[in-house]
Design an enzyme around this catalytic site. Structure first.
Site, short mmCIF file in Angstrom:
data_model
loop_
_atom_site.label_atom_id
_atom_site.label_comp_id
_atom_site.label_asym_id
_atom_site.label_seq_id
_atom_site.Cartn_x
_atom_site.Cartn_y
_atom_site.Cartn_z
N CYS A 5 0.83 -1.21 0.00
CA CYS A 5 0.00 0.00 0.00
C CYS A 5 0.86 1.26 0.00
CB CYS A 5 -0.91 -0.02 1.22
SG CYS A 5 -1.82 1.50 1.44
N CYS A 8 0.37 3.42 3.13
CA CYS A 8 1.09 2.87 4.29
C CYS A 8 2.57 3.26 4.22
CB CYS A 8 0.96 1.36 4.36
SG CYS A 8 -0.59 0.76 5.03
N ASP A 31 -1.86 16.27 -2.16
CA ASP A 31 -2.16 15.30 -3.22
C ASP A 31 -1.15 15.49 -4.35
OD1 ASP A 31 -4.97 13.61 -4.00
OD2 ASP A 31 -3.59 14.09 -5.64
N GLY A 90 -14.85 6.33 -7.63
CA GLY A 90 -13.64 7.09 -7.90
C GLY A 90 -12.46 6.76 -7.01
N THR A 92 -9.17 5.19 -6.02
CA THR A 92 -8.05 4.59 -6.75
C THR A 92 -6.96 4.09 -5.80
OG1 THR A 92 -6.98 6.75 -7.01
CG2 THR A 92 -8.41 6.01 -8.82
N HIS A 95 -6.40 2.73 0.61
CA HIS A 95 -6.10 3.03 2.02
C HIS A 95 -6.95 4.26 2.29
CE1 HIS A 95 -2.93 3.59 5.41
NE2 HIS A 95 -3.81 4.57 5.57
N HIS A 97 -8.81 7.56 2.85
CA HIS A 97 -8.30 8.92 2.91
C HIS A 97 -9.44 9.90 2.71
CE1 HIS A 97 -7.99 7.26 -1.15
NE2 HIS A 97 -8.37 8.46 -1.58
P1 5GP Z 1 -8.96 8.42 -4.65
O1 5GP Z 1 -9.12 8.47 -6.15
O2 5GP Z 1 -8.57 7.03 -4.19
O3 5GP Z 1 -10.09 9.01 -3.86
O4 5GP Z 1 -7.76 9.38 -4.33
C1 5GP Z 1 -6.42 9.00 -4.40
C2 5GP Z 1 -5.61 10.26 -4.47
O5 5GP Z 1 -4.29 9.95 -4.13
C3 5GP Z 1 -5.59 10.89 -5.86
O6 5GP Z 1 -6.09 12.21 -5.77
C4 5GP Z 1 -4.12 10.83 -6.26
O7 5GP Z 1 -3.72 11.98 -6.95
C5 5GP Z 1 -3.43 10.70 -4.92
N1 5GP Z 1 -2.18 9.95 -4.96
C6 5GP Z 1 -1.98 8.74 -5.55
N2 5GP Z 1 -0.72 8.33 -5.33
C7 5GP Z 1 -0.12 9.29 -4.59
C8 5GP Z 1 1.20 9.44 -4.06
O8 5GP Z 1 2.07 8.60 -4.22
N3 5GP Z 1 1.44 10.57 -3.35
C9 5GP Z 1 0.50 11.53 -3.14
N4 5GP Z 1 0.86 12.61 -2.43
N5 5GP Z 1 -0.75 11.42 -3.62
C10 5GP Z 1 -1.05 10.31 -4.35
ZN ZN Z 2 -2.33 1.28 3.67
#
Ligand code: 5GP
Ligand code: ZN
Length: 111
Positions: A5, A8, A31, A90, A92, A95, A97
């Site tokens: 993850c 993590c 982000d 949505g 992606t 974990h 957040h």
């Molecule tokens: P989700 O689409 O799961 O709600 O949001 C995941 C968010 O994590 C996305 O807005 C994406 O830009 C962000 N994200 C994905 N990988 C990383 C990373 O390695 N570092 C940071 N700071 N943000 C990440």
């Molecule tokens: Zn995690």
């Protein structure tokens, strides 16, 4: 800790990140792909893949009580908070957040 993850790894400092907030239970960081002038994520240090795994109100209490501490320091009073649960909603990164976004107008309903 889930070794596959990315969040993590961020929470455990295996991937260097600039935390904008850290305490015993949560961390917040910007982000990677911001969708607003201010866009940061608040995560629990413990791994839960999504909201569907949260059985304990403390986890969300820890996350949400952190948000106004951060926004107050930033001088922000208006912001959008988003929790995506499941791929079709949505999500992606699996974990949990909370997205916090500010600095522009937001429309409703979310896309
Ligand atoms: P989700 O689409 O799961 O709600 O949001 C995941 C968010 O994590 C996305 O807005 C994406 O830009 C962000 N994200 C994905 N990988 C990383 C990373 O390695 N570092 C940071 N700071 N943000 C990440
Ligand atoms: Zn995690």
């Amino acid at each position: 800790m889930n070794s596959d993850c990315i969040f993590c790894k961020i929470a455990n400092k295996e991937i260097p990140s600039n935390f904008i907030y850290e305490d015993e239970n949560v961390v917040a960081f910007n982000d990677l792909n911001p969708q607003a002038p201010v866009h940061f994520l608040v995560i629990p240090k413990n791994h839960y893949s999504s909201l569907n795994e949260i059985k304990d109100s403390k986890v969300f209490g820890d996350i949400f009580s952190t948000i106004p501490k951060i926004t107050e320091k930033m001088g922000i009073k208006e912001y959008r908070t988003v929790v995506n649960t499941g791929a079709s909603a949505g999500q992606t990164v699996f974990h949990i957040h909370v997205h916090v976004m500010a600095g522009r107008e937001f429309t409703w309903p979310a896309g």
